[in-house]
Design a protein around this motif. Structure first.
Motif, PDB file in Angstrom:
ATOM      1  N   GLU A  30       3.221  32.250 -18.067  1.00  0.00           N
ATOM      2  CA  GLU A  30       2.743  33.058 -19.195  1.00  0.00           C
ATOM      3  C   GLU A  30       2.622  34.531 -18.800  1.00  0.00           C
ATOM      4  OE1 GLU A  30      -1.070  32.740 -22.067  1.00  0.00           O
ATOM      5  OE2 GLU A  30      -0.191  30.853 -21.365  1.00  0.00           O
ATOM      6  N   LYS A  31       2.114  34.750 -17.585  1.00  0.00           N
ATOM      7  CA  LYS A  31       1.888  36.124 -17.112  1.00  0.00           C
ATOM      8  C   LYS A  31       3.196  36.925 -17.037  1.00  0.00           C
ATOM      9  CE  LYS A  31       1.022  38.713 -13.028  1.00  0.00           C
ATOM     10  NZ  LYS A  31       1.846  38.812 -11.882  1.00  0.00           N
ATOM     11  N   VAL A  32       4.271  36.261 -16.633  1.00  0.00           N
ATOM     12  CA  VAL A  32       5.515  37.010 -16.406  1.00  0.00           C
ATOM     13  C   VAL A  32       6.454  36.998 -17.615  1.00  0.00           C
ATOM     14  CG1 VAL A  32       5.450  36.776 -13.905  1.00  0.00           C
ATOM     15  CG2 VAL A  32       6.604  35.014 -15.245  1.00  0.00           C
ATOM     16  N   GLN A  33       5.989  36.434 -18.720  1.00  0.00           N
ATOM     17  CA  GLN A  33       6.837  36.433 -19.913  1.00  0.00           C
ATOM     18  C   GLN A  33       7.212  37.857 -20.309  1.00  0.00           C
ATOM     19  OE1 GLN A  33       5.208  34.384 -23.299  1.00  0.00           O
ATOM     20  NE2 GLN A  33       6.265  32.506 -22.732  1.00  0.00           N
ATOM     21  N   GLY A  34       8.491  38.103 -20.523  1.00  0.00           N
ATOM     22  CA  GLY A  34       8.943  39.419 -20.975  1.00  0.00           C
ATOM     23  C   GLY A  34       8.992  40.471 -19.884  1.00  0.00           C
ATOM     24  N   LEU A  35       8.794  40.060 -18.642  1.00  0.00           N
ATOM     25  CA  LEU A  35       8.722  41.034 -17.535  1.00  0.00           C
ATOM     26  C   LEU A  35      10.025  41.824 -17.358  1.00  0.00           C
ATOM     27  CD1 LEU A  35       6.425  41.310 -15.076  1.00  0.00           C
ATOM     28  CD2 LEU A  35       8.404  40.622 -13.765  1.00  0.00           C
ATOM     29  N   LEU A  36      11.141  41.124 -17.375  1.00  0.00           N
ATOM     30  CA  LEU A  36      12.421  41.823 -17.168  1.00  0.00           C
ATOM     31  C   LEU A  36      12.708  42.786 -18.315  1.00  0.00           C
ATOM     32  CD1 LEU A  36      15.003  39.284 -15.668  1.00  0.00           C
ATOM     33  CD2 LEU A  36      13.766  41.144 -14.542  1.00  0.00           C
ATOM     34  N   GLU A  37      12.366  42.368 -19.529  1.00  0.00           N
ATOM     35  CA  GLU A  37      12.590  43.236 -20.692  1.00  0.00           C
ATOM     36  C   GLU A  37      11.767  44.519 -20.540  1.00  0.00           C
ATOM     37  OE1 GLU A  37      11.993  40.051 -20.749  1.00  0.00           O
ATOM     38  OE2 GLU A  37      13.678  39.154 -21.824  1.00  0.00           O
ATOM     39  N   ALA A  38      10.580  44.390 -19.934  1.00  0.00           N
ATOM     40  CA  ALA A  38       9.672  45.541 -19.815  1.00  0.00           C
ATOM     41  C   ALA A  38       9.994  46.432 -18.617  1.00  0.00           C
ATOM     42  CB  ALA A  38       8.231  45.037 -19.707  1.00  0.00           C
ATOM     43  N   HIS A  39      10.848  45.968 -17.708  1.00  0.00           N
ATOM     44  CA  HIS A  39      11.082  46.717 -16.473  1.00  0.00           C
ATOM     45  C   HIS A  39      12.580  46.966 -16.234  1.00  0.00           C
ATOM     46  CE1 HIS A  39       6.950  46.785 -14.985  1.00  0.00           C
ATOM     47  NE2 HIS A  39       6.846  45.580 -15.485  1.00  0.00           N
ATOM     48  N   PRO A  40      13.078  48.049 -16.819  1.00  0.00           N
ATOM     49  CA  PRO A  40      14.514  48.336 -16.677  1.00  0.00           C
ATOM     50  C   PRO A  40      14.950  48.504 -15.228  1.00  0.00           C
ATOM     51  CG  PRO A  40      13.362  50.108 -17.857  1.00  0.00           C
ATOM     52  CD  PRO A  40      12.390  48.995 -17.699  1.00  0.00           C
ATOM     53  N   HIS A  41      14.033  48.991 -14.339  1.00  0.00           N
ATOM     54  CA  HIS A  41      14.457  49.184 -12.945  1.00  0.00           C
ATOM     55  C   HIS A  41      14.717  47.847 -12.264  1.00  0.00           C
ATOM     56  CE1 HIS A  41      10.043  49.398 -13.295  1.00  0.00           C
ATOM     57  NE2 HIS A  41      10.029  48.630 -12.231  1.00  0.00           N
ATOM     58  N   LEU A  42      13.980  46.806 -12.667  1.00  0.00           N
ATOM     59  CA  LEU A  42      14.259  45.471 -12.100  1.00  0.00           C
ATOM     60  C   LEU A  42      15.632  44.995 -12.562  1.00  0.00           C
ATOM     61  CD1 LEU A  42      10.858  43.558 -12.517  1.00  0.00           C
ATOM     62  CD2 LEU A  42      11.796  44.617 -10.456  1.00  0.00           C
ATOM     63  N   ARG A  43      15.896  45.163 -13.856  1.00  0.00           N
ATOM     64  CA  ARG A  43      17.206  44.751 -14.380  1.00  0.00           C
ATOM     65  C   ARG A  43      18.319  45.537 -13.689  1.00  0.00           C
ATOM     66  NH1 ARG A  43      14.757  45.674 -19.363  1.00  0.00           N
ATOM     67  NH2 ARG A  43      16.324  47.218 -19.940  1.00  0.00           N
ATOM     68  N   ALA A  44      18.066  46.826 -13.457  1.00  0.00           N
ATOM     69  CA  ALA A  44      19.105  47.659 -12.833  1.00  0.00           C
ATOM     70  C   ALA A  44      19.469  47.123 -11.452  1.00  0.00           C
ATOM     71  CB  ALA A  44      18.614  49.104 -12.744  1.00  0.00           C
ATOM     72  N   HIS A  45      18.472  46.698 -10.672  1.00  0.00           N
ATOM     73  CA  HIS A  45      18.779  46.166  -9.343  1.00  0.00           C
ATOM     74  C   HIS A  45      19.518  44.839  -9.434  1.00  0.00           C
ATOM     75  CE1 HIS A  45      16.226  49.333  -7.761  1.00  0.00           C
ATOM     76  NE2 HIS A  45      16.744  49.044  -6.582  1.00  0.00           N
ATOM     77  N   LEU A  46      19.113  44.010 -10.399  1.00  0.00           N
ATOM     78  CA  LEU A  46      19.844  42.749 -10.580  1.00  0.00           C
ATOM     79  C   LEU A  46      21.279  43.038 -11.008  1.00  0.00           C
ATOM     80  CD1 LEU A  46      17.014  40.713 -12.373  1.00  0.00           C
ATOM     81  CD2 LEU A  46      17.948  40.247 -10.084  1.00  0.00           C
ATOM     82  N   ASP A  47      21.465  44.066 -11.842  1.00  0.00           N
ATOM     83  CA  ASP A  47      22.815  44.416 -12.307  1.00  0.00           C
ATOM     84  C   ASP A  47      23.700  44.872 -11.139  1.00  0.00           C
ATOM     85  OD1 ASP A  47      22.012  43.797 -14.859  1.00  0.00           O
ATOM     86  OD2 ASP A  47      21.758  45.879 -15.504  1.00  0.00           O
ATOM     87  N   VAL A  48      23.135  45.670 -10.252  1.00  0.00           N
ATOM     88  CA  VAL A  48      23.913  46.128  -9.080  1.00  0.00           C
ATOM     89  C   VAL A  48      24.298  44.920  -8.215  1.00  0.00           C
ATOM     90  CG1 VAL A  48      23.799  47.430  -6.914  1.00  0.00           C
ATOM     91  CG2 VAL A  48      22.926  48.446  -9.027  1.00  0.00           C
ATOM     92  N   PHE A  49      23.327  44.039  -8.001  1.00  0.00           N
ATOM     93  CA  PHE A  49      23.572  42.828  -7.212  1.00  0.00           C
ATOM     94  C   PHE A  49      24.723  42.010  -7.836  1.00  0.00           C
ATOM     95  CE2 PHE A  49      22.656  38.258  -7.011  1.00  0.00           C
ATOM     96  CZ  PHE A  49      22.646  38.017  -5.645  1.00  0.00           C
ATOM     97  N   VAL A  50      24.637  41.792  -9.150  1.00  0.00           N
ATOM     98  CA  VAL A  50      25.672  41.000  -9.839  1.00  0.00           C
ATOM     99  C   VAL A  50      27.040  41.687  -9.708  1.00  0.00           C
ATOM    100  CG1 VAL A  50      26.496  40.289 -12.127  1.00  0.00           C
ATOM    101  CG2 VAL A  50      24.114  39.846 -11.461  1.00  0.00           C
TER     102      VAL A  50
END
Ligand SMILES: C[S@@+](CC[C@H](N)C(=O)[O-])C[C@H]1O[C@@H](n2cnc3c(N)ncnc32)[C@H](O)[C@@H]1O
Length: 221
Positions: A30-50
């Protein structure tokens, strides 16, 4: 917490971590629901990794310590063949129920049930935070073993120098788990010692009490 249910060859800290996340799985999810949507820098690192995994030929990617599975979902939707591994059966059950089209399994990064050179990438987002220093070299050796040569690893963690003990979970139930905060340079040094090349070190919100850190590294051939 570990006294009554410790298996003979499983260290108490690992048993305690598993039991704690079993108790607290729904509260954490419940605590982490929507976390990636709220944190573009996390998504950016996952995008570079992918992008790097795809550039190097694609292949399976393991989300190790996947928790409720939202990072596994993001990795799959971004174009990798992602699956999740987590120590906590309750956490794996939540991930499997939430994302029935993805594969999740119970396992530990201290002894991965994966063949040598069998994955193109590993993401460990805020899961090595529960591995004590003395066990980190073994975990990184495991990551090195299962990654194919040239494969990528992305480690997310709490930045700092202290170890915090939690005795109450998000739902108020008793737990017993240590969280180890680390400097990015410490994570990088462990990876270098295991023959990884460091691609990037990032610190998010360095002025927060507990900043976030991400290290991206590549297994040398
Ligand atoms: C803070 S949560 C992070 C979950 C998810 N990666 C995220 O970013 O939200 C830590 C997770 O790591 C898992 N974990 C802890 N130790 C582990 C181990 N030795 N092997 C695999 N998973 C582990 C826990 O069960 C928990 O689900």
């Amino acid at each position: 917490m570990s006294e009554n249910n410790a298996a003979p060859d499983v260290p108490a800290w690992l048993t305690d971590t598993r039991t704690s996340y079993d108790v607290d799985a729904s509260g954490y999810a419940e605590k982490v629901q929507g976390l990636l949507e709220a944190h573009p820098h996390l998504r950016a690192h996952l995008d570079v990794f992918v992008e790097l995994v795809q550039r190097d030929g694609g292949g399976r990617v393991a989300d190790v310590g996947c928790g409720p599975g939202y990072v596994t979902r993001y990795l799959q939707d971004s174009g990798t063949e992602a699956f999740g591994i987590d120590l906590s059966p309750a956490m794996v059950a939540i991930a499997q129920r939430t994302y029935p089209d993805l594969h999740f399994e119970v396992g530990t990064m201290t002894n991965l049930d994966l063949a040598a050179h069998s994955v193109a990438g590993i993401v460990a987002f805020w899961s090595t935070i529960h591995i004590p220093d003395h066990a980190m070299a073994g975990v990184i050796e495991e990551v090195h073993r299962v990654l194919r040569p040239g494969g990528h690893v992305l480690v997310g963690f709490h930045v700092g120098d202290s170890t915090e003990h939690a005795s109450s979970g998000y739902t108020g139930q008793p737990i017993s788990v240590d969280t180890h905060r680390r400097q990015a340079s410490k994570i990088s040094d462990w990876l270098r010692e295991a023959n990884f090349q460091i691609e990037s070190e990032s610190v998010f919100r360095p002025d927060d009490i507990v900043p976030g850190g991400i290290v991206l590294a590549r297994r040398r051939r």
